[in-house]
Design a protein around this motif. Structure first.
Motif, PDB file in Angstrom:
ATOM      1  N   ASP A 182       1.698   8.305   0.845  1.00  0.00           N
ATOM      2  CA  ASP A 182       1.319   7.287  -0.146  1.00  0.00           C
ATOM      3  C   ASP A 182      -0.147   7.364  -0.550  1.00  0.00           C
ATOM      4  O   ASP A 182      -0.621   6.557  -1.353  1.00  0.00           O
ATOM      5  N   VAL A 183      -0.895   8.309   0.027  1.00  0.00           N
ATOM      6  CA  VAL A 183      -2.263   8.543  -0.435  1.00  0.00           C
ATOM      7  C   VAL A 183      -2.272   9.844  -1.247  1.00  0.00           C
ATOM      8  O   VAL A 183      -2.720   9.865  -2.392  1.00  0.00           O
ATOM      9  N   LEU A 184      -1.744  10.902  -0.631  1.00  0.00           N
ATOM     10  CA  LEU A 184      -1.771  12.205  -1.296  1.00  0.00           C
ATOM     11  C   LEU A 184      -0.425  12.552  -1.930  1.00  0.00           C
ATOM     12  O   LEU A 184      -0.178  13.700  -2.290  1.00  0.00           O
ATOM     13  N   ASP A 185       0.464  11.572  -2.007  1.00  0.00           N
ATOM     14  CA  ASP A 185       1.665  11.753  -2.829  1.00  0.00           C
ATOM     15  C   ASP A 185       1.951  10.430  -3.535  1.00  0.00           C
ATOM     16  O   ASP A 185       3.051   9.927  -3.533  1.00  0.00           O
ATOM     17  N   SER A 186       0.881   9.894  -4.130  1.00  0.00           N
ATOM     18  CA  SER A 186       1.012   8.556  -4.723  1.00  0.00           C
ATOM     19  C   SER A 186       1.784   8.613  -6.039  1.00  0.00           C
ATOM     20  O   SER A 186       1.868   9.654  -6.682  1.00  0.00           O
ATOM     21  N   ALA A 187       2.310   7.479  -6.398  1.00  0.00           N
ATOM     22  CA  ALA A 187       3.181   7.402  -7.577  1.00  0.00           C
ATOM     23  C   ALA A 187       2.365   7.434  -8.863  1.00  0.00           C
ATOM     24  O   ALA A 187       1.218   7.021  -8.893  1.00  0.00           O
ATOM     25  N   MET A 188       2.969   7.936  -9.905  1.00  0.00           N
ATOM     26  CA  MET A 188       2.359   7.920 -11.235  1.00  0.00           C
ATOM     27  C   MET A 188       2.856   6.680 -11.972  1.00  0.00           C
ATOM     28  O   MET A 188       4.042   6.577 -12.291  1.00  0.00           O
ATOM     29  N   ASP A 189       1.952   5.715 -12.165  1.00  0.00           N
ATOM     30  CA  ASP A 189       2.394   4.503 -12.854  1.00  0.00           C
ATOM     31  C   ASP A 189       1.413   4.086 -13.951  1.00  0.00           C
ATOM     32  O   ASP A 189       1.392   2.943 -14.377  1.00  0.00           O
ATOM     33  N   GLY A 190       0.603   5.047 -14.378  1.00  0.00           N
ATOM     34  CA  GLY A 190      -0.323   4.753 -15.465  1.00  0.00           C
ATOM     35  C   GLY A 190      -1.622   4.119 -14.995  1.00  0.00           C
ATOM     36  O   GLY A 190      -2.522   3.873 -15.783  1.00  0.00           O
ATOM     37  N   LYS A 191      -1.718   3.824 -13.697  1.00  0.00           N
ATOM     38  CA  LYS A 191      -2.954   3.235 -13.162  1.00  0.00           C
ATOM     39  C   LYS A 191      -3.524   4.199 -12.125  1.00  0.00           C
ATOM     40  O   LYS A 191      -2.797   4.843 -11.390  1.00  0.00           O
ATOM     41  N   TYR A 192      -4.849   4.276 -12.068  1.00  0.00           N
ATOM     42  CA  TYR A 192      -5.467   5.090 -11.037  1.00  0.00           C
ATOM     43  C   TYR A 192      -6.103   4.190  -9.989  1.00  0.00           C
ATOM     44  O   TYR A 192      -6.851   3.271 -10.331  1.00  0.00           O
ATOM     45  N   GLU A 193      -5.774   4.429  -8.744  1.00  0.00           N
ATOM     46  CA  GLU A 193      -6.414   3.692  -7.656  1.00  0.00           C
ATOM     47  C   GLU A 193      -7.215   4.686  -6.835  1.00  0.00           C
ATOM     48  O   GLU A 193      -6.649   5.650  -6.307  1.00  0.00           O
ATOM     49  N   MET A 194      -8.494   4.459  -6.707  1.00  0.00           N
ATOM     50  CA  MET A 194      -9.291   5.368  -5.885  1.00  0.00           C
ATOM     51  C   MET A 194      -8.808   5.343  -4.431  1.00  0.00           C
ATOM     52  O   MET A 194      -8.791   6.364  -3.750  1.00  0.00           O
ATOM     53  N   TYR A 195      -8.429   4.148  -3.981  1.00  0.00           N
ATOM     54  CA  TYR A 195      -7.886   4.025  -2.620  1.00  0.00           C
ATOM     55  C   TYR A 195      -6.450   3.516  -2.726  1.00  0.00           C
ATOM     56  O   TYR A 195      -6.223   2.307  -2.777  1.00  0.00           O
ATOM     57  N   PRO A 196      -5.496   4.434  -2.764  1.00  0.00           N
ATOM     58  CA  PRO A 196      -4.101   3.999  -2.915  1.00  0.00           C
ATOM     59  C   PRO A 196      -3.670   3.155  -1.714  1.00  0.00           C
ATOM     60  O   PRO A 196      -4.332   3.155  -0.674  1.00  0.00           O
ATOM     61  N   ASP A 197      -2.573   2.482  -1.907  1.00  0.00           N
ATOM     62  CA  ASP A 197      -2.084   1.564  -0.878  1.00  0.00           C
ATOM     63  C   ASP A 197      -1.384   2.383   0.211  1.00  0.00           C
ATOM     64  O   ASP A 197      -0.174   2.361   0.354  1.00  0.00           O
ATOM     65  N   GLY A 198      -2.160   3.095   0.975  1.00  0.00           N
ATOM     66  CA  GLY A 198      -1.621   3.915   2.057  1.00  0.00           C
ATOM     67  C   GLY A 198      -2.745   4.247   3.011  1.00  0.00           C
ATOM     68  O   GLY A 198      -3.879   3.797   2.828  1.00  0.00           O
ATOM     69  N   GLY A 199      -2.420   5.010   4.033  1.00  0.00           N
ATOM     70  CA  GLY A 199      -3.440   5.375   5.007  1.00  0.00           C
ATOM     71  C   GLY A 199      -3.515   4.368   6.141  1.00  0.00           C
ATOM     72  O   GLY A 199      -3.165   3.192   5.977  1.00  0.00           O
ATOM     73  N   THR A 200      -3.974   4.842   7.294  1.00  0.00           N
ATOM     74  CA  THR A 200      -4.112   3.964   8.456  1.00  0.00           C
ATOM     75  C   THR A 200      -5.271   2.996   8.213  1.00  0.00           C
ATOM     76  O   THR A 200      -6.346   3.418   7.784  1.00  0.00           O
ATOM     77  N   THR A 201      -5.064   1.719   8.495  1.00  0.00           N
ATOM     78  CA  THR A 201      -6.147   0.757   8.271  1.00  0.00           C
ATOM     79  C   THR A 201      -7.146   0.810   9.426  1.00  0.00           C
ATOM     80  O   THR A 201      -6.821   1.240  10.534  1.00  0.00           O
ATOM     81  N   VAL A 202      -8.357   0.367   9.141  1.00  0.00           N
ATOM     82  CA  VAL A 202      -9.383   0.311  10.189  1.00  0.00           C
ATOM     83  C   VAL A 202      -8.907  -0.612  11.319  1.00  0.00           C
ATOM     84  O   VAL A 202      -9.105  -0.317  12.507  1.00  0.00           O
ATOM     85  N   ALA A 203      -8.236  -1.708  10.960  1.00  0.00           N
ATOM     86  CA  ALA A 203      -7.728  -2.632  11.990  1.00  0.00           C
ATOM     87  C   ALA A 203      -6.763  -1.910  12.925  1.00  0.00           C
ATOM     88  O   ALA A 203      -6.810  -2.093  14.153  1.00  0.00           O
ATOM     89  N   ASP A 204      -5.908  -1.071  12.355  1.00  0.00           N
ATOM     90  CA  ASP A 204      -4.968  -0.311  13.184  1.00  0.00           C
ATOM     91  C   ASP A 204      -5.692   0.723  14.052  1.00  0.00           C
ATOM     92  O   ASP A 204      -5.311   0.951  15.197  1.00  0.00           O
TER      93      ASP A 204
END
Lengths: 457, 554
Positions: free
Chosen positions: A206-228
């Motif tokens: 979900d970071v390096l295979d993120s969906a194409m939806d017409g919006k660009y997110e520099m930090y996609p909704d993926g990746g391990t969180t700092v809290a984790d």
């Protein structure tokens, strides 16, 4: 094609020709991209960052965002303190990550920049905003390979962030090793199926295979969180997949937070996937669901169906140590015969391990660490094989020798499948069998005489 | 597009704020020092005929997501790397040699049986920690020996990476020693990545090395009436081969194309040419100047990207030789080629007319490709180079006023004198008489003069500025590089890679123009962007295909 390559192998002590590895920083960059809202930062000349971003982009066909300290000659003489401080100030103001993961390069290592001190100074001077984090990993390019760079970055997550609250939780840590986003997704699916609660780091799905939806997110909704990452210190066990890529992080976490660890080979093929599933089952005190049993069964069925085409076929293979270890085990499992095996990453022990795996099918297997594709090509010229496996750079050898070629490993710059489909797990193994048999069949269908063409295979 | 030829549409396209407002919004977020720096590099092209001063070829701000690479990439990767029959060795840790291995599309084919195309090989000293501690000269010497023993090349070149300069390896003395020992040409480039501020330093270092170690080695006369070199053409996607085709039709011999699809022998013999024409001014103007000083070969700027540029360049070359037969032949070739180009362009333009583009790439492409977009009736609303200098933006007339800073001063300027025997005075005489008749040499007007009034000019564009630009204007297509491509496309705007051509091409010359028109037509008419929204996100019960919001490109 590769006209200058002959079967005559000369000893080379100083010249690397067609490497089977690249340098540490790119591995650190890849690992850092698997952390939520993390900016990888390359502390060195901007060329390193440009090369790594370009290379990862060509492999993933996705935005690869990272920053650089952009050293000039002055910084190289006087040290990179000012550059890193300026960089951090800009990064937190403009790109607003939660965490910056600095990795070094040969340049900053040779001049001896002390990154922890620079981070401390930046904190004191308010360059790092309250609540934001900067971590670092040492990744000199003249040591190890891209895989050890990945390992060092993973270890840095633990060193800087893992915390122990002395209260062990019923959660398991997973270090996935250097595998593709689709593979990371598969590891999570398998762990969920077995019913284990887990934290996986890094996680590039979900970071390096993120969906194409017409919006660009520099930090996609993926990746391990700092809290984790912090919470990893409270888990009851760590499974480290891929000894080279994941052992440093797992052992450091054990030392720091007393979380015991178990190192497994990457779950490629039947027995390596069995080992992963079994480890999950035993640790989680759960049972393997029927669904997974059936998946496994479908793989065994396919191996049995295709066995006649695989039996004793000689394979030349190059790539990264963890990938190769499991892949070679799988080749042996399905009745193939590894003939020559090469990695660019240094490692004498690994050579011995691979020879041991191949022993039942080929006692004379040629195995070299700290070697290159040119050597493999020369050897193959004198000792014909049936199949070549390796990253995209193998295509030149395959064309030159008219060999069936299965792309496997990093990087794959000229095909699309690795981004979408896992090679890990039982379904991944089925995909590998499909790729191997397709390579054989395509060659036959293309080259066989008319009277030999088979409708059914 | 000149000021006079402005159409009625506003320069920044049909929608969006003024260029000045956009500039403010781009700069808004920056910390003070970064703001000061970037504000000099982002300009509104208010007076195209007298371009304003732009802050080009200055240091990249640390922490900014930049397109730029390093000196090694400019030297090995761009200028010298494409010479296929030279064996290239990178002296350093493995990464630099790895990343520059076939990643640029400088295409090549071997000329004769028995040759080796060394571009398919990546050779490196793969420096380890002990070389860093104890020095890497012995390793390099041995690597050159091993390369010679195994491949027997006619020449070997060596490239220094960052740590090599820092630990003080003298690659040049190793090269000299091995040249003597092996009896072949061996030469080195001190193109450590930290030199200069971008790839540009590497171009200059490469030009110096090629001039010192290759140019002028072979005086064999070239028996051809019209013979020229093309400088700054790297045969990406086969561009140089298309240019070769056109020149062959015209009856003009290209001795050397520096350095696309070129051999070592071509380069050693290319001082026998009557004329140098320069494609990429940024990367190779040094060579043109040095060759003129030493051998008297005049040069002028050409552009084979876009049909107008191609026609103009061919005509100028014919006029240089001044022979009526050649002038007529060139017209005949142009007429024939245009008969193929015209129907395609007419068809494509019905769909591309009025669409917008932005270009952020290289040191000449952001300028050259504007011609192709203009051919299709498209407007270039913003453009900038990745590593160019002020003269590439403002024109060569600003050269005397460019201050040499510390980063540029570290790059050697060769002191060249006229060759006492080989300086060709007749070239200089021809040049003089042509100049008197109004013919221009050493000419480059720069990018800004050609851009419309009140368009944006952005040097070394940052990720943030690019995002802002798309947000404000949503151009129909952006020409950029691989690092930006997927950022741009996630935002629903197609991106044409103008370094690699997205593995297509050629785009130069007449056939190249046809390829480009069709490709941009495909990209700006693509239906994929309409698929980004699923039908259930649309209001009401109407089928998605009728109601889908079309972000851009349609």
């Amino acid at each position: 094609m590769l006209e200058g390559t002959t079967a005559e192998i000369r000893e080379r002590k100083a010249l690397r020709v067609n490497p089977a590895k690249t340098c540490q920083p790119i591995g650190a960059m890849y690992a850092a991209l698997g952390i939520n809202k993390c900016m990888p930062h390359s502390h060195g000349s901007q060329g390193c960052c440009a090369y790594h971003r370009s290379h990862l982009t060509r492999h993933y066909k996705e935005p690869i965002v990272a920053t650089t300290s952009s050293f000039t000659e002055g910084a190289s003489v006087f040290g990179g303190l000012a550059n890193l401080k300026t960089a951090l100030s800009n990064i937190f103001t403009i790109y607003q990550p939660d965490i910056v993961a600095v990795h070094t390069t040969c340049l900053s290592e040779v001049i001896g920049d002390d990154i922890p001190t620079i981070i401390k100074k930046s904190k004191v001077e308010g360059i790092i905003p309250e609540g934001k984090i900067v971590i670092h990993a040492n990744t000199p390019s003249f040591v190890g390979s891209h895989v050890t760079g990945f390992a060092n970055q993973c270890e840095a997550f633990v060193k800087y962030l893992a915390e122990s609250s002395e209260e062990t939780k019923n959660v398991m840590n997973l270090f996935p090793g250097w595998v593709e986003p689709a593979d990371m997704r598969e590891l999570k699916r398998l762990a969920s199926l077995v019913g284990v609660e887990f934290i996986m780091a890094p996680d590039t799905s979900d970071v390096l295979d993120s969906a194409m939806d017409g919006k660009y997110e520099m930090y996609p909704d993926g990746g391990t969180t700092v809290a984790d990452l912090k919470a990893m210190g409270d888990s009851f066990l760590t499974l480290a997949l891929g000894p080279l890529a994941s052992t440093p992080a797992a052992t450091t976490l054990e030392k720091k937070c007393n979380v015991p660890h178990k190192v497994l080979e990457l779950p490629i093929g039947v027995s390596a996937t069995d080992a992963y599933i079994d480890a999950l089952r035993l640790a989680g005190d759960t049972s393997v669901p029927k669904e997974l049993e059936r998946e496994r069964g479908r793989l065994i069925d396919m191996i049995s169906d295709m066995s006649q085409y695989l039996h004793k076929k000689k394979v030349a293979i190059f790539g990264d140590p963890d990938h190769i270890t499991s892949m070679v085990s799988f080749l042996v499992e399905i009745g193939m015969e590894p003939a020559i095996i090469v990695t660019g990453t240094p490692g004498k022990k690994w050579e011995a391990k691979i020879k041991e795996i191949c022993k039942p099918v080929n006692e004379d297997v040629v195995v070299h660490a700290f070697s290159d594709i040119h050597y493999l090509h020369q050897w193959v010229k004198a000792n014909p094989v049936d199949l070549l496996m390796g990253n995209t750079y193998g295509k030149f050898v395959a064309k030159s020798e008219n060999l069936p070629f299965v792309r496997f490993g990093f990087p794959i710059l000229d095909r699309v499948g690795h981004r979408a489909f896992p090679t890990l797990g039982y379904t991944g193994a089925m995909r590998l069998i499909e790729k191997i048999t397709d390579a054989f069949f395509d060659k036959r269908d293309r080259e066989d005489a008319d009277q030999d063409i088979e409708l059914v295979l | 597009m000149s000021e006079e030829s402005n159409s009625s549409t506003p320069p920044m396209g049909p929608t969006g704020p003024s260029a000045a407002e956009a500039r403010e919004q781009m700069l808004d977020i920056y910390p003070k020092k970064t703001l000061r720096k970037r504000s000099k590099q982002i300009l509104v092209n208010e007076t195209p005929s007298t371009p304003a001063e732009i802050g080009a070829n200055s240091r990249t701000v640390p922490g900014i997501i930049t397109q730029r690479g390093c000196s090694y990439a400019g030297c090995k990767g761009v200028v010298i790397g494409p010479i296929y029959d030279v064996l290239h060795i990178t002296h350093g840790p493995i990464g630099c040699g790895w990343y520059s291995w076939l990643s640029r599309r400088n295409m090549n084919k071997i000329r004769k049986e028995g040759e080796t195309n060394y571009l398919q090989y990546s050779m490196s000293t793969d420096m380890q920690e002990d070389h860093i501690v104890f020095g890497g000269e012995k390793q390099l010497e041995q690597a050159i020996q091993e390369a010679y023993d195994e491949f027997k090349p006619k020449a070997i070149s060596v490239y220094a990476t960052c740590p090599v300069g820092l630990i003080g390896d003298d690659i040049h003395s190793v090269c000299r020693k091995m040249k003597e020992k092996l009896g072949i040409n061996v030469f080195g480039f001190s193109c450590e990545g930290y030199k200069g501020v971008s790839q540009s330093a590497g171009h200059h270092i490469a030009n110096n090395g090629v001039f010192k170690h290759m140019i002028g080695l072979d005086d064999t006369p070239v028996d051809f009436k019209y013979k020229i070199n093309i400088l700054g053409e790297y045969n990406i996607g086969g561009d140089a081969w298309e240019i070769d085709r056109i020149f062959a039709l015209c009856g003009i011999k290209i001795i050397g194309t520096l350095s696309g699809g070129v051999s070592y022998d071509d380069i050693t013999n290319c001082h026998m040419a009557d004329l140098n024409v320069v494609m990429c001014h940024r990367s190779i103007n040094y060579m043109a100047e040095m060759m003129e000083t030493k051998f008297g070969i005049p040069w002028f700027k050409v552009n084979f990207i876009g049909i107008e540029g191609t026609k103009k360049s061919l005509r100028k070359i014919a006029q240089y030789f001044g022979d009526k037969a050649l002038i007529d032949k060139v017209e005949e070739v142009i007429a024939k080629e245009m008969s193929e180009v015209r129907p395609v362009l007419e068809d494509v333009t019905t769909r591309t007319q009025g669409k917008t583009a932005a270009l952020f790439v290289g040191g000449s492409r952001a300028h050259h490709y504007q011609d192709l977009f203009n051919d299709m009736g498209m407007q270039v609303i913003a453009a900038g180079y990745e590593f160019a200098h002020r003269d590439d933006y403002e024109g060569r007339d600003v050269l005397p006023s460019i201050k040499v800073d510390a980063d540029s001063r570290n790059i050697e300027e060769l002191k060249i004198e006229a060759d006492p025997e080989r300086y060709n005075a007749s070239h200089a005489e021809r040049k003089k008489s042509l100049e008197e008749a109004g013919f221009t040499f050493e000419d480059y007007e720069g990018m800004m003069r050609q851009m419309a009034k009140d368009t944006l000019v952005i040097d070394d564009i940052s990720h943030h500025e690019l995002e802002k630009l798309i947000e404000l204007y949503k151009p129909n297509v952006i020409g950029s590089g691989v690092k930006d491509k997927y950022v741009i496309e996630k935002m629903g705007v197609p991106c044409k890679q103008l370094h690699s051509y997205d593995y297509g091409g050629p785009y130069a010359g007449f056939k190249g123009a046809i390829n480009f028109y069709k490709e941009i037509d495909r990209m700006t008419s693509s239906k994929v962007w309409q698929l980004t929204r699923a039908p259930w996100h649309e209001a009401g019960d109407a089928p998605a295909t009728e109601t889908a919001e079309v972000p851009v490109g349609a």
